[in-house]
Scaffold this active site. Structure first.
Site, PDB file in Angstrom:
ATOM      1  N   ARG A  47       0.851  -1.209   0.000  1.00  0.00           N
ATOM      2  CA  ARG A  47       0.000   0.000   0.000  1.00  0.00           C
ATOM      3  C   ARG A  47       0.880   1.250   0.000  1.00  0.00           C
ATOM      4  O   ARG A  47       0.606   2.220  -0.686  1.00  0.00           O
ATOM      5  CB  ARG A  47      -0.924  -0.005   1.219  1.00  0.00           C
ATOM      6  N   GLU A  79      -9.289 -13.188   2.239  1.00  0.00           N
ATOM      7  CA  GLU A  79     -10.156 -12.177   1.636  1.00  0.00           C
ATOM      8  C   GLU A  79     -10.211 -12.305   0.113  1.00  0.00           C
ATOM      9  O   GLU A  79      -9.925 -11.347  -0.610  1.00  0.00           O
ATOM     10  CB  GLU A  79      -9.660 -10.773   2.036  1.00  0.00           C
ATOM     11  N   TYR A  96      -2.836  -6.094  15.941  1.00  0.00           N
ATOM     12  CA  TYR A  96      -2.831  -5.297  14.709  1.00  0.00           C
ATOM     13  C   TYR A  96      -2.388  -3.875  15.068  1.00  0.00           C
ATOM     14  O   TYR A  96      -3.158  -3.094  15.618  1.00  0.00           O
ATOM     15  CB  TYR A  96      -4.213  -5.318  14.039  1.00  0.00           C
ATOM     16  N   PHE A  97      -1.148  -3.576  14.735  1.00  0.00           N
ATOM     17  CA  PHE A  97      -0.558  -2.307  15.159  1.00  0.00           C
ATOM     18  C   PHE A  97      -0.956  -1.133  14.260  1.00  0.00           C
ATOM     19  O   PHE A  97      -0.497  -0.012  14.468  1.00  0.00           O
ATOM     20  CB  PHE A  97       0.964  -2.437  15.249  1.00  0.00           C
ATOM     21  N   GLU A 116      -2.072   1.108   4.827  1.00  0.00           N
ATOM     22  CA  GLU A 116      -2.924   1.987   4.020  1.00  0.00           C
ATOM     23  C   GLU A 116      -2.817   3.435   4.478  1.00  0.00           C
ATOM     24  O   GLU A 116      -2.763   4.356   3.667  1.00  0.00           O
ATOM     25  CB  GLU A 116      -4.398   1.551   4.112  1.00  0.00           C
TER      26      GLU A 116
END
EC number: 3.2.1.52
Length: 778
Positions: free
Chosen positions: A174, A337, A434-435, A487
Site C-alpha cells: 500500500r 479475503e 494489529y498495530f 494503508e
C-alpha cells in the site's frame, strides 16, 4: 526457577543506577538487568562488580565469522550508548574482558547464559543466535550514558524464549519503504528479540518484487496513477505512486536480517488481492480486463481466474523465483479475503469446479473448495521445492492444505481449529496484535488510522495459548506475530510511531514465561528502552507517559469516580471546567468524585515537559450512575466493562472498540435502569454506532417501558426504523423518544438489531451487530 520480579536487591541496583546517572560528578553508571523482554531467571551474586571501561576486550571463537559479527555488534552498541571503545580479539578470552562462546548445553538453541563477576563477562549459548540475544540483554542493561564507565553488578542470567517463531509483519504494497528504511525496521526487530520478518510484498494496490519471467509485474503493477484520500473518500490526490525491490535489493535485505538472526518470510498474496498483477497481465483474470492498479483501499473483486491453466502456471513461476530469492523455510501465500463473485459467473471457473467434482455442502461452497484447490496447488509446488506454506486463517475454508501452517488473524478461532487438526499455528489476532489500530481513545489527536483501539496494556496482556486447546494441541501453537498494514501509514516515521513501544509489549508475549509477566513492572522497564529509541532517532508513541485514567460509575454515591496514575508517579493536575490544566491547577491527590456535568482534563507535569492532556466530556441525566441490569446478553467480544457503559455520562465516538460502546449480536438489547426512587421522565435518548463495512448497523426498533415494581412494565414510547441503505452514512446515530411525563422507578429500554443484513451488502442474510452507548433519561 526464580521469579525475577521479586528481586528486591535488583530494584535497589536500579535505583542506584538512576542516582549515579543523574549525578554529573560521578563517572560510573550502574547497569540494571531489568530489561525488555524480562529474562527467565536472574540470580544476583554477592561478589564484586565488573567495571567496563575504554579498551576492554571482546573475545570470540577463532574462525567463526558469525561470532566475530556478534562481537562487532556488541562493540558498536556499547560505543553508541556510552562512547566506550571496545577491542575485538579472537580466542577463548582472559580476565577483564567480555567472552562470547558457544557450547552451552540446552535444548533451546536461542537460550543463553550471561555471567558477570569481578573478572569479566561471559555470554555463552548453544548457538550464535543465543549469544546474540545475550548481547541484546547486556546492551539493554547498560543505560544510555555518554562518557561514563559502566559498573556491571555480579549476576547469573539464564534465559530462553517461550516461542520459536517470534514475528513482526510489514506491508509494503500500500505504501513503499526504501531498502534503508526496511533495514531500520529490521534493527527495531533485533532490539526486541524478534526472529521473523514477514514481508507483505504484493496486493491490489501495488506489486513490489521483481519477477524476471514477468517483467510487467513491476513495470506496470508497481505503479498506481493516484491514491485515494483518507478512508475511501472518493477523492484522489492526483499523484502517481510506485516503487519496487529488485531481486538484488531483496537479497541485500535478507542478508542484513540474517546477520541479526532474523529470517525474512515473503508473502505473495493469492488468489485474491491480485489486481496489481491483473493490471500487468489481464489475461489472468476472469473478465480479461482491462484492470488498473487499485487506487483505493479495501478488497478488490478482481482475483486470479482459478479456471485458467495459465493462472496456475503463473503462480508456480512466481513462487519459483520467490523460492530462489528467499532461503526461508516458510513462504506465505496469503489466501485471505478472496471474493468469489467473479468465480461464480466465470465459465472457466465453473468448468474447473465441474471437472474437479467440487460440490457445495453445509460447511463450504463449491467456490470455497475451488480456492482450496488453488492453495493446494501452491503448497504442493512449495513442498516439492523443500519449503513449507503459511496462509491466513481463510485457508481453512474448503479444507486445509495437508502441510500448511495457519496464521490466525480473525481472532483465535482459526488457530484453535487448525491446532485441533494438528497443523502448526502462528497467533496474530487483530484484536490484540494489529498495530495499524489506534492506541489512544483520543483519535482526534492521533494520526489517521484504520480504526480499532489497541492500547499497549491490551497487547501486553495477550496470552497466545488458548485455554480451549488441550496441552497436546497447544504444542501446535509455535509462535506469535503482530502485523502492520500501511494503508494510512505513508512514512517510516509514522510506522515507528505505530509499533513503538507496542513492539516491546509484543516481545514479552513472544519471549517470556507467562507467570513472569507483570504489566506494572514492564512499564518501569520500557521507560529505559525508550532511551534507546531516542538515541536511535526512532519515532515512538509517548502514550505510556500520559495520565492513566479510570472512570467508574458509582451507583451507591451517584458519582462518576475518576482515579489517575502515571508510569513514574509524576504529579497530576486537573480541571473540571474545560480549561487547560497546568502545574497551577488543582493537584490530584486521590479519587475525584464527579456529580455534575463537566469537562475533565488531566496532565502529568515533569521537568522535561508535560504529558498530553486527557479530555473527557461528562454529562448527567436522571439515568446517570444508576444501577443497570441487562435482560439479554452483551456480545462477549465487545462486552468491555459491561452494562454500566450505558449510564456513565460519556458518549463514545465512532471508534466502537474504545470500550465506550457495548455490542449485541444474534439477540436484542434489553436494559432495566433502577432510578432508585419514583422519578418523572418524558424522554429517552439512545446512541448507536454504525460501521456497515464491519457488519454494524443501526437499530430497527426501540421502545421504552416503565414499572414501579420491576415486574409489570408498561410501554410509553416506541419507534421502528427502515432497513439501512448502502448510501446511509457510517456515523453515531442519536435516537430520541419523547412521551407524556410519567413517574416510575424502573425504566426498560429495548433495541432490536438488524437481524438480516440487506442484499446489497457482502454479509447479506447474516445478523448485524448493534453497538449502543449512553442511555439518557430526562
Amino acid at each position: 526457577m526464580m521469579n525475577p520480579l521479586s528481586k528486591t536487591h535488583l530494584l535497589g541496583l536500579s535505583l542506584a543506577g538512576l542516582l549515579f546517572a543523574s549525578c554529573s560528578t560521578r563517572e560510573t553508571v550502574v547497569a540494571d538487568y531489568q530489561v525488555v523482554p524480562m529474562p527467565l531467571e536472574i540470580t544476583t551474586a554477592q561478589q564484586a562488580s565488573y567495571l567496563l571501561k575504554n579498551g576492554a576486550v571482546v573475545y570470540y571463537p577463532a574462525g567463526n565469522e558469525m561470532m566475530r559479527r556478534n562481537a562487532e555488534f556488541l562493540a558498536a552498541y556499547v560505543k553508541e550508548q556510552t562512547g566506550l571503545e571496545l577491542k575485538l580479539q579472537e580466542g577463548d578470552g582472559g580476565k577483564n574482558g567480555i567472552t562470547l562462546k558457544l557450547g552451552l548445553a540446552g535444548e533451546n538453541k536461542e537460550g543463553y547464559q550471561l555471567k558477570v563477576n569481578a573478572d569479566g563477562v561471559t555470554i555463552a549459548a548453544p548457538s550464535e543466535a543465543g549469544v546474540f540475544y545475550g548481547i541484546q540483554t547486556l546492551r539493554k542493561s547498560i543505560d544510555v550514558a555518554q562518557g561514563a564507565n559502566i559498573e556491571l553488578p555480579a549476576v547469573e542470567i539464564n534465559d530462553e524464549p517461550r516461542f520459536s517463531y517470534r514475528g513482526m509483519h510489514l506491508d509494503v504494497s500500500r505504501h513503499f519503504f526504501t531498502v534503508d528504511e526496511v533495514k531500520t525496521f529490521i534493527d527495531m526487530l533485533a532490539l526486541h528479540n524478534i526472529n521473523r520478518f514477514h514481508w507483505h510484498l504484493t496486493d491490489d494496490q501495488g506489486w513490489r518484487i521483481e519477477i524476471k519471467k514477468y517483467p510487467k509485474l513491476t513495470e506496470i503493477g508497481s505503479k498506481r496513477s493516484e491514491t485515494v484520500i483518507g478512508r475511501n473518500s472518493g477523492k484522489y490526490d492526483g499523484k502517481p505512486y510506485g516503487g519496487f525491490y529488485t531481486q538484488e535489493d531483496a537479497r541485500e535485505i535478507i542478508a542484513y536480517a540474517a546477520e541479526r538472526y532474523i529470517t525474512v518470510i515473503p508473502e505473495i498474496d493469492l488468489p485474491g488481492h491480485m489486481q496489481a498483477a491483473l493490471a500487468a497481465y489481464p489475461e489472468l483474470g476472469c473478465t480479461g480486463g482491462p484492470y488498473e492498479v487499485w487506487r483505493q483501499w479495501g478488497i478488490s473483486d478482481n482475483v486470479l481466474c482459478a479456471g485458467n491453466d495459465q493462472t496456475i502456471q503463473f503462480m508456480k513461476d512466481v513462487l519459483a523465483e520467490i523460492v530462489d530469492i528467499f532461503p526461508s523455510e516458510y513462504i506465505h501465500v496469503g489466501g485471505d479475503e478472496c471474493p468469489k463473485t467473479q468465480w461464480e459467473k466465470c465459465p472457466k471457473c465453473q468448468a474447473r469446479i465441474k471437472a474437479l467434482g467440487l460440490k457445495s455442502d453445509a460447511k463450504h461452497t463449491k467456490e470455497e473448495r475451488l480456492q482450496s484447490y488453488v492453495i493446494h496447488e501452491a503448497e504442493e509446488f512449495l513442498n516439492e521445492k523443500g519449503r513449507r506454506m503459511i496462509g491466513w486463517d481463510e485457508t481453512l475454508e474448503g479444507g486445509l492444505a495437508p502441510n500448511a501452517t495457519v496464521m490466525s488473524w480473525r481472532g483465535e478461532g482459526g488457530g484453535i481449529e487448525a491446532a485441533k487438526q494438528k497443523h502448526d499455528v502462528i497467533m496474530t489476532p487483530n484484536t490484540y496484535l494489529y498495530f495499524d489500530y489506534y492506541q489512544s481513545k483520543d483519535t482526534d489527536n492521533e494520526p489517521l488510522a484504520i480504526g480499532g483501539y489497541l492500547p499497549m496494556e491490551r497487547v501486553y496482556n495477550y496470552e497466545p495459548m488458548p485455554k480451549a486447546l488441550t496441552p497436546e494441541e497447544q504444542k501446535y501453537i509455535i509462535g506469535v506475530q503482530a502485523n502492520l498494514w500501511v494503508e494510512y501509514i505513508p512514512t517510516l516515521k509514522q510506522a515507528q510511531y505505530m509499533v513503538l513501544p507496542r513492539m516491546a509489549a509484543l516481545c514479552e508475549s513472544q519471549w517470556c514465561a507467562p507467570e513472569n509477566k507483570n504489566y506494572e513492572a514492564f512499564l518501569q522497564r520500557v521507560t529505559r528502552l525508550v532511551d534507546i529509541y531516542k538515541l536511535k532517532g526512532w519515532n515512538y508513541a509517548s502514550h505510556i507517559f500520559d495520565v492513566m485514567l479510570e472512570l467508574k460509575p458509582n451507583s451507591e454515591t451517584g458519582t462518576l469516580d475518576a482515579t489517575a496514575r502515571t508510569i513514574d508517579n509524576a504529579p497530576i493536575y486537573y480541571t473540571l471546567d474545560g480549561t487547560e490544566p497546568t502545574a497551577a491547577s488543582q493537584a490530584y491527590t486521590g479519587t475525584v468524585k464527579i456529580d455534575k456535568a463537566c469537562t475533565l482534563r488531566m496532565v502529568a507535569v515533569r521537568p522535561e515537559g508535560n504529558s498530553r492532556i486527557t479530555k473527557d466530556e461528562i454529562t448527567f441525566s436522571k439515568s446517570s450512575m444508576k444501577p443497570i441490569t441487562m435482560l439479554q446478553p452483551i456480545n462477549k467480544q465487545y462486552e468491555f466493562t459491561g452494562a454500566t457503559v450505558l449510564v456513565d455520562g460519556m458518549t463514545g465516538n465512532l471508534n466502537y472498540k474504545t470500550g465506550r460502546w457495548i455490542a449485541f449480536y444474534k439477540n436484542d438489547m434489553e436494559a432495566v435502569i433502577d432510578l432508585k426512587e419514583p422519578t418523572e421522565i418524558s424522554s429517552m435518548t439512545l446512541h448507536t454506532a454504525v460501521e456497515k463495512g464491519d457488519w454494524i448497523f443501526d437499530a430497527r426498533a426501540i421502545s421504552v417501558s416503565v414499572s414501579d415494581d420491576n415486574k409489570v412494565f408498561k410501554e410509553v414510547a416506541s419507534e421502528k426504523y427502515p432497513v439501512m441503505k448502502e448510501t446511509d452514512p457510517n456515523q453515531v446515530y442519536t435516537h430520541e423518544l419523547k412521551f407524556a411525563p410519567v413517574k416510575a422507578r424502573y425504566v426498560k429500554v429495548y433495541a432490536q438489531p438488524e437481524h438480516k443484513i440487506p442484499s446489497w451488502h457482502g454479509g447479506k442474510g447474516n445478523p448485524g451487530f448493534l453497538f449502543v452507548d449512553e442511555i439518557i433519561l430526562n
